[in-house]
Each structure stands twice: as structure tokens, then as C-alpha cells.
Write a protein that holds these residues in place. Structure first.
Motif, PDB file in Angstrom:
ATOM      1  N   TYR A  67      -8.803 -28.338   1.330  1.00  0.00           N
ATOM      2  CA  TYR A  67      -9.637 -28.670   0.174  1.00  0.00           C
ATOM      3  C   TYR A  67     -11.038 -28.104   0.343  1.00  0.00           C
ATOM      4  CZ  TYR A  67      -6.171 -31.758  -1.950  1.00  0.00           C
ATOM      5  OH  TYR A  67      -5.043 -32.248  -2.566  1.00  0.00           O
ATOM      6  N   ALA A  68     -11.598 -28.213   1.548  1.00  0.00           N
ATOM      7  CA  ALA A  68     -12.929 -27.665   1.792  1.00  0.00           C
ATOM      8  C   ALA A  68     -12.939 -26.148   1.644  1.00  0.00           C
ATOM      9  CB  ALA A  68     -13.410 -28.062   3.185  1.00  0.00           C
ATOM     10  N   MET A  69     -11.817 -25.521   1.988  1.00  0.00           N
ATOM     11  CA  MET A  69     -11.673 -24.069   1.861  1.00  0.00           C
ATOM     12  C   MET A  69     -11.428 -23.637   0.419  1.00  0.00           C
ATOM     13  SD  MET A  69      -9.170 -23.690   5.168  1.00  0.00           S
ATOM     14  CE  MET A  69      -8.589 -22.031   4.791  1.00  0.00           C
ATOM     15  N   LYS A  70     -11.168 -24.630  -0.454  1.00  0.00           N
ATOM     16  CA  LYS A  70     -10.758 -24.347  -1.839  1.00  0.00           C
ATOM     17  C   LYS A  70      -9.565 -23.387  -1.842  1.00  0.00           C
ATOM     18  CE  LYS A  70     -15.353 -25.208  -3.736  1.00  0.00           C
ATOM     19  NZ  LYS A  70     -15.003 -26.602  -4.078  1.00  0.00           N
ATOM     20  N   TRP A  71      -8.585 -23.763  -1.042  1.00  0.00           N
ATOM     21  CA  TRP A  71      -7.398 -22.929  -0.859  1.00  0.00           C
ATOM     22  C   TRP A  71      -6.666 -22.719  -2.187  1.00  0.00           C
ATOM     23  CZ3 TRP A  71      -5.462 -19.787   2.663  1.00  0.00           C
ATOM     24  CH2 TRP A  71      -4.124 -19.380   2.535  1.00  0.00           C
ATOM     25  N   LYS A  72      -6.322 -21.492  -2.475  1.00  0.00           N
ATOM     26  CA  LYS A  72      -5.534 -21.159  -3.661  1.00  0.00           C
ATOM     27  C   LYS A  72      -4.077 -21.516  -3.379  1.00  0.00           C
ATOM     28  CE  LYS A  72      -3.919 -16.944  -6.027  1.00  0.00           C
ATOM     29  NZ  LYS A  72      -2.652 -16.777  -5.289  1.00  0.00           N
ATOM     30  N   ALA A  73      -3.519 -22.439  -4.150  1.00  0.00           N
ATOM     31  CA  ALA A  73      -2.187 -22.947  -3.848  1.00  0.00           C
ATOM     32  C   ALA A  73      -1.054 -22.109  -4.424  1.00  0.00           C
ATOM     33  CB  ALA A  73      -2.055 -24.388  -4.344  1.00  0.00           C
ATOM     34  N   SER A  74      -1.306 -21.386  -5.503  1.00  0.00           N
ATOM     35  CA  SER A  74      -0.200 -20.708  -6.189  1.00  0.00           C
ATOM     36  C   SER A  74       0.061 -19.326  -5.610  1.00  0.00           C
ATOM     37  CB  SER A  74      -0.493 -20.587  -7.688  1.00  0.00           C
ATOM     38  OG  SER A  74      -1.721 -19.906  -7.899  1.00  0.00           O
ATOM     39  N   LEU A  75       1.331 -19.078  -5.278  1.00  0.00           N
ATOM     40  CA  LEU A  75       1.771 -17.747  -4.866  1.00  0.00           C
ATOM     41  C   LEU A  75       1.944 -16.906  -6.128  1.00  0.00           C
ATOM     42  CD1 LEU A  75       4.635 -17.008  -2.338  1.00  0.00           C
ATOM     43  CD2 LEU A  75       4.383 -15.702  -4.433  1.00  0.00           C
ATOM     44  N   ASP A  76       1.263 -15.763  -6.190  1.00  0.00           N
ATOM     45  CA  ASP A  76       1.386 -14.905  -7.365  1.00  0.00           C
ATOM     46  C   ASP A  76       1.042 -13.469  -6.992  1.00  0.00           C
ATOM     47  OD1 ASP A  76      -1.433 -14.781  -7.268  1.00  0.00           O
ATOM     48  OD2 ASP A  76      -1.647 -16.405  -8.711  1.00  0.00           O
ATOM     49  N   ALA A  77       0.988 -12.610  -7.985  1.00  0.00           N
ATOM     50  CA  ALA A  77       0.774 -11.187  -7.736  1.00  0.00           C
ATOM     51  C   ALA A  77      -0.582 -10.900  -7.106  1.00  0.00           C
ATOM     52  CB  ALA A  77       0.924 -10.398  -9.035  1.00  0.00           C
ATOM     53  N   ASP A  78      -1.547 -11.803  -7.263  1.00  0.00           N
ATOM     54  CA  ASP A  78      -2.860 -11.578  -6.685  1.00  0.00           C
ATOM     55  C   ASP A  78      -2.853 -11.661  -5.158  1.00  0.00           C
ATOM     56  OD1 ASP A  78      -4.043 -11.143  -9.126  1.00  0.00           O
ATOM     57  OD2 ASP A  78      -4.664 -13.230  -9.383  1.00  0.00           O
ATOM     58  N   ASP A  79      -1.754 -12.129  -4.576  1.00  0.00           N
ATOM     59  CA  ASP A  79      -1.665 -12.206  -3.116  1.00  0.00           C
ATOM     60  C   ASP A  79      -1.465 -10.835  -2.482  1.00  0.00           C
ATOM     61  OD1 ASP A  79      -1.985 -14.905  -3.252  1.00  0.00           O
ATOM     62  OD2 ASP A  79       0.138 -15.385  -3.075  1.00  0.00           O
ATOM     63  N   SER A  80      -1.134  -9.835  -3.272  1.00  0.00           N
ATOM     64  CA  SER A  80      -1.017  -8.453  -2.797  1.00  0.00           C
ATOM     65  C   SER A  80      -2.159  -7.632  -3.370  1.00  0.00           C
ATOM     66  CB  SER A  80       0.322  -7.843  -3.224  1.00  0.00           C
ATOM     67  OG  SER A  80       0.327  -6.450  -3.004  1.00  0.00           O
ATOM     68  N   LEU A  81      -2.911  -6.993  -2.513  1.00  0.00           N
ATOM     69  CA  LEU A  81      -4.036  -6.190  -2.983  1.00  0.00           C
ATOM     70  C   LEU A  81      -3.567  -5.034  -3.858  1.00  0.00           C
ATOM     71  CD1 LEU A  81      -6.229  -6.101   0.247  1.00  0.00           C
ATOM     72  CD2 LEU A  81      -6.308  -7.728  -1.658  1.00  0.00           C
ATOM     73  N   ASP A  82      -2.367  -4.539  -3.595  1.00  0.00           N
ATOM     74  CA  ASP A  82      -1.835  -3.444  -4.415  1.00  0.00           C
ATOM     75  C   ASP A  82      -1.434  -3.931  -5.802  1.00  0.00           C
ATOM     76  OD1 ASP A  82      -2.171  -1.505  -2.447  1.00  0.00           O
ATOM     77  OD2 ASP A  82      -0.244  -1.963  -1.532  1.00  0.00           O
ATOM     78  N   LEU A  83      -0.873  -5.144  -5.860  1.00  0.00           N
ATOM     79  CA  LEU A  83      -0.358  -5.628  -7.139  1.00  0.00           C
ATOM     80  C   LEU A  83      -1.451  -6.101  -8.087  1.00  0.00           C
ATOM     81  CD1 LEU A  83       2.841  -7.571  -6.038  1.00  0.00           C
ATOM     82  CD2 LEU A  83       2.713  -5.421  -7.262  1.00  0.00           C
ATOM     83  N   GLN A  84      -2.658  -6.290  -7.559  1.00  0.00           N
ATOM     84  CA  GLN A  84      -3.745  -6.722  -8.435  1.00  0.00           C
ATOM     85  C   GLN A  84      -4.055  -5.665  -9.500  1.00  0.00           C
ATOM     86  OE1 GLN A  84      -7.074  -7.890  -6.003  1.00  0.00           O
ATOM     87  NE2 GLN A  84      -5.931  -9.471  -4.927  1.00  0.00           N
ATOM     88  N   THR A  85      -3.694  -4.425  -9.220  1.00  0.00           N
ATOM     89  CA  THR A  85      -3.940  -3.345 -10.189  1.00  0.00           C
ATOM     90  C   THR A  85      -2.624  -2.755 -10.699  1.00  0.00           C
ATOM     91  OG1 THR A  85      -4.097  -1.748  -8.371  1.00  0.00           O
ATOM     92  CG2 THR A  85      -6.159  -2.749  -9.137  1.00  0.00           C
ATOM     93  N   ARG A  86      -1.543  -3.538 -10.632  1.00  0.00           N
ATOM     94  CA  ARG A  86      -0.229  -3.050 -11.031  1.00  0.00           C
ATOM     95  C   ARG A  86      -0.160  -2.867 -12.541  1.00  0.00           C
ATOM     96  NH1 ARG A  86      -0.067  -8.363 -11.514  1.00  0.00           N
ATOM     97  NH2 ARG A  86       1.533  -9.425 -12.744  1.00  0.00           N
TER      98      ARG A  86
END
Length: 261
Positions: free
Chosen positions: A40-59
């Protein structure tokens, strides 16, 4: 030894927050090196999605996202989101991992499940090893985390009797089985019996002192306590590739208990 505490509670002043601080001090006093992932302190992103891949962010917008395949590609190419890679480094570093969380709706908080979803990338914590008629991957007793220990620290609001073999909530061992056997034993951890605290709202100063004594002993013994004797998948007890227990193994026993020797 190196110990990673993955902590999931939103309130630092809670009982969980107090126990987390106690655990860190106790472990460090024993000479261990401790890292804490306070989700919670890290404000962890819980959802697995395309943003987890640096390549897919610009897919391309019409490109289909495949959680398993894209997770593997990002892991193998070193193109994962940095927060994922940092947590994987912590897991590689750790000799033991503690997951601490309140039991919410019969499971871990969503933020901790999201940590598992994202950090346990394909090729890192699953999807490793040979798949054949003799073996079915390096998992359930083998895998990336083999040789490491893991333990749960869990708080529950209900009475211990509510989680007994005939309790309305079902046995606590059954409720925690998907976490202990699935999330921890699957990638190879030796899983210690959990430390479970019940009826948390009834904790006064005297009870808290006793809780710390009991938890402190468990932490002192973290590298001596015998793990839960889950059956290794590739150890001969299971028919492969069906992955069912052989007929002569615990005949007549079904359900979670059948997978504990």
C-alpha cells in the motif's frame, strides 16, 4: 540470512502494522537482513495488463494482449515494467519470504494477489522446465524458488472455532491451501505452517504481548521449522501427464488433504 516481508495492509497504525514492525525488529535482532515490500505504501499497481511490458505500451491498438505470452516475452527480453523487475530481484535475493495480510473475503487482499499476478511472470515463477511424459515442468516442489522458505502471517476477525474442521467458514488449512500450495509451493518454496491470529478486534495489551511471544518464537525458528509435507509433483506420487495421484497413494482420500503426505 536474507528475508523478504511482503506486507499488505492499508493502515500503519493497525494491529498488522504493529506486528510488521515487531517482526522486522525481531528478525534483525537475530542477525537477518530484512527487506519489506509494503504494497500500500508503494502504491503497488495490482492489475496485470499490457502496461507491464515496455514494448506493449506502444503496441498497435488492434494487437491482442496475451497475459501469459506477453509476460514471458517481457521477462525474457528484459522489457518488464521496473516495479516488477525490482520485486523479482528481491525474491532472488531472499532466503525466506513472509507474506503478511489480513484475511479478506476468504483470501488475501487484492493488492497482494496483484503482486503475485504481476511478479510471478511466465518464465520466472511458472512455465519453467521440461514438459513430457516423465515430467510436467519444474513446479510443486521444484522451480525458481526451490531451496527458499516461505510462511504466511494472517490475521482474521472471526473466532478460531469459525475456521475449525466443522466451522461455518471451513478449515483454515483449506482456505489457505490455494495460497500455500498454489502460490508458494508451486514455484518451489518450502512452505512453513502459517501463523494465524484470530478475533483480532479482541486484542488488548495483555493479549498482544502473548501474540508477540508466539510470533517471535516462530520467527526465531524460521529456518528450523519443518515445512508442510506437500507431495512433490514429479516425485512419483502423481501420474504424468494426468497429474492425478496414483491409485495406491492415500486411497480413499480426496480434496486438499490428499496432497499432503
Amino acid at each position: 540470512m536474507n528475508i523478504l516481508l511482503v506486507y499488505a495492509h492499508p493502515e500503519p497504525k493497525s494491529l498488522n502494522g504493529s506486528l510488521r514492525r515487531f517482526s522486522v525488529k525481531r528478525l534483525e535482532k537475530a542477525g537477518h537482513v530484512v527487506q519489506v515490500s509494503d504494497l500500500y505504501a508503494m502504491k503497488w499497481k495490482a492489475s496485470l495488463d499490457a502496461d507491464d511490458s515496455l514494448d506493449l505500451q506502444t503496441r498497435p491498438s488492434d494487437m491482442r494482449f496475451d497475459p501469459n505470452l506477453d509476460s514471458r516475452r517481457a521477462f525474457e527480453s528484459g522489457r518488464q515494467s521496473q516495479d516488477i523487475a525490482l520485486e523479482q530481484d528481491k525474491l532472488r535475493w531472499a532466503d525466506a519470504v513472509i507474506l503478511q495480510f489480513p484475511l479478506w473475503w476468504y483470501s488475501m487482499p487484492a493488492i497482494l494477489k496483484g503482486w503475485v499476478d504481476r511478479v510471478y511472470a511466465s518464465g520466472f515463477a511458472h512455465g519453467v522446465g521440461e514438459h513430457s511424459d516423465a515430467r510436467w515442468g519444474d513446479r510443486f516442489g521444484e522451480g525458481t524458488m526451490a531451496g527458499k522458505r516461505a510462511m504466511l502471517i494472517v490475521t482474521a476477525g472471526g473466532w478460531e472455532s469459525h475456521y475449525s474442521p466443522r466451522g461455518v467458514n471451513g478449515p483454515m488449512d483449506d482456505i489457505l491451501f490455494p495460497i500455500q500450495h498454489g502460490i508458494l509451493y508451486y514455484p518451489g518454496f518450502s512452505v512453513l505452517p502459517p501463523f494465524v491470529l484470530y478475533r483480532t478486534s479482541r486484542t488488548d495489551e495483555a493479549r498482544y504481548s502473548g501474540i508477540c511471544d508466539a510470533l517471535g518464537q516462530r520467527l526465531d525458528d524460521i529456518f528450523q521449522t519443518a515445512p508442510i509435507p506437500f507431495r512433490p509433483q514429479n516425485g512419483g506420487a502423481y501420474d504424468i501427464p494426468a497429474l492425478t495421484l496414483r491409485a495406491d497413494i492415500s486411497p480413499g482420500t480426496t480434496g486438499f488433504a490428499a496432497h499432503i503426505a
